[in-house]
Structure formats: C-alpha cells, structure tokens
Write an enzyme that holds these catalytic residues in place. Structure first.
Site, short mmCIF file in Angstrom:
data_model
loop_
_atom_site.label_atom_id
_atom_site.label_comp_id
_atom_site.label_asym_id
_atom_site.label_seq_id
_atom_site.Cartn_x
_atom_site.Cartn_y
_atom_site.Cartn_z
N ILE A 133 0.90 -1.17 0.00
CA ILE A 133 0.00 0.00 0.00
C ILE A 133 0.93 1.21 0.00
O ILE A 133 1.90 1.26 0.76
CB ILE A 133 -0.95 0.00 1.22
CG1 ILE A 133 -1.85 1.24 1.25
CG2 ILE A 133 -0.21 -0.13 2.55
CD1 ILE A 133 -2.96 1.20 2.33
N SER A 134 0.67 2.19 -0.86
CA SER A 134 1.57 3.33 -0.99
C SER A 134 1.59 4.17 0.28
O SER A 134 0.62 4.22 1.04
CB SER A 134 1.14 4.23 -2.15
OG SER A 134 1.06 3.49 -3.34
N GLN A 135 2.72 4.85 0.47
CA GLN A 135 2.89 5.78 1.59
C GLN A 135 1.90 6.94 1.45
O GLN A 135 1.73 7.48 0.35
CB GLN A 135 4.33 6.28 1.50
CG GLN A 135 4.75 7.24 2.56
CD GLN A 135 6.06 7.93 2.17
OE1 GLN A 135 6.66 7.61 1.14
NE2 GLN A 135 6.48 8.85 3.00
#
Ligand code: SAH
Length: 221
Positions: A69-71
C-alpha cells in the site's frame, strides 16, 4: 460512507488521522481537498489487521503477494498532481492494490475505473470499496498496461506501479488535454514521478517531479 464505519477507535481515531494530515502538510501537501478526503478515508481498513495500529503512520506496508500500500505522502502528492486536471469526470487508476488510493480518488472524481492484475487483490479491493459504500468506482481485473479500453478516453490516469517506459496504450486512452501521473524507471535504480500531458492527438509533454519507489508494472507484452 457510514460515519460509524469510518470513525474507528484508539490508534485509528480521528485524532490519529489529523496528526497524519499535519505531517503531510509539513511535507508540503497544500491542496485542502486532498487533505480533507484523506482525513476521512479509513486507511486502517485497507491494511492487514496486524498492521492496523500503524496505519496512520506515513509509511508503506506490505499487502501480500509482494505488493505494498503506498505511503500516504505519495498518495497525497499524486492526488494533488491529478487534481490539476481540467476535468475529472472519467478517471483511470492502474494498480488497485489495497484500493486505498482508489478510495481517496473516489471522493474527488466523478467516475473512477481501477484495474488490478492479481485476482485476489482485485477481489479484496472490490469488496472493501463496496462495503465502504463507493458507488462511483468500477474495479476491473486485468493487465492495466493496456489501460481499460471499454471506458476510455479518460480525463486523467494515475498509475501506481512503475514501468520502464510509459505504455503507449495509456497515452492513447487519454483525452487531448488529459494528464497522466506515473512513476517511470527501472527497479532498484531511480524512478521519477512524471506528469504526461497529451497536448494533441499525436503529441504529449512530460514534466519530471520527485524520485519515488514503486513495485514494477508487470506487462504481458
Ligand atoms: N494504488 C495501490 C498501490 C498498490 S502497489 C494502493 O493504494 O495500495 C501496485 C499494484 O499494481 C499492485 O497491487 C500490483 O499487483 C499492481 N499491478 C502491477 N502491474 C499491473 C498491471 N500491469 N496491471 C494492473 N495492476 C498491476
């Protein structure tokens, strides 16, 4: 969205989220619509339960299948760049993953199509978005390096996995004047976040932004 579903308790509380929003502002995120939507989307519901107490840290996390999951900072930055588009009626995301970025976009654009290549992530993403009440997001299973022809052309495209080069199918599915936000570059070397604007039927321009690190965009070519 149901207020009760999104409130959460303790480490997932509104106060914890507001702290993350302050951090994003400190890092340079200025768009108030992005900050408002991100303070509402319950990121803890998009990560593994074991990680949920850390879900409002500004970090990426594994979501299984070798994906992440992206930052939040990167989600905010890419969303901010996408919102500079003239129109946001019909938008494509490539790389649904956890579906967190899709949920953020779903609160800001009229119609979102999102494509994921891993069947299990596609199903999880579809279910979490449905459970949270998003009805303007269509999830699709497939190789998004070919875009999603059925709903093209798009006002804007966001790609959340990195190709070595921008796939031409994606450029062709952008409206003239449309923008694509995409990380480009080989793995383990520098990837650059680029914004491509389709300036005419046969031309486009590219702006370089910050360096980033995304999982590879797999391609069936
Ligand atoms: N937007 C996501 C980021 C997920 S990581 C989020 O908010 O969590 C990138 C995702 O892109 C992974 O789930 C990966 O499986 C997917 N992906 C990689 N190549 C793809 C392709 N060709 N088509 C569609 N999805 C792809």
């Amino acid at each position: 969205m149901n207020e009760l579903d999104i409130q959460g308790v303790g480490m997932t509380s509104q106060r914890t989220r507001d702290r993350l929003m302050k951090r994003l502002q400190t890092k340079g995120i200025q768009n108030q619509d992005v900050l408002r939507i991100m303070s509402l989307v319950p990121r803890h519901l998009f990560v593994d339960e074991a990680m949920s107490s850390r879900s409002y840290e500004d970090s990426s996390f594994p979501i299984g299948h070798g994906q992440t999951i992206s930052q939040p900072y990167i989600v905010a930055r890419m969303t901010e760049l996408l919102l500079e588009s003239d129109s946001l009626e019909n938008v494509l995301e490539v790389g649904t993953g956890s579906a967190y970025q899709a949920a953020v976009l779903g609160g800001l654009v009229k119609n979102l199509h999102t494509v994921e290549v891993i069947p299990e992530l596609y199903r999880q993403g579809r279910d979490v978005l449905y459970d949270l009440g998003y009805r303007n997001i269509r999830t699709h299973l497939g190789d998004g390096s070919w875009g999603w022809e059925e709903a093209a052309p798009y006002d804007a495209i966001m790609v959340t996995a990195a190709p070595d080069e921008i796939p031409s199918a994606l450029i062709n599915q952008l409206k003239v004047g449309g923008r694509m936000i995409i990380p480009v570059g080989a793995q383990k070397s520098e990837q650059i976040l680029q914004v491509l604007t389709r300036t005419s039927e046969s031309n486009y321009s590219v702006e370089n932004h910050e360096s980033v690190l995304f999982v590879p965009l797999v391609s069936g070519n």
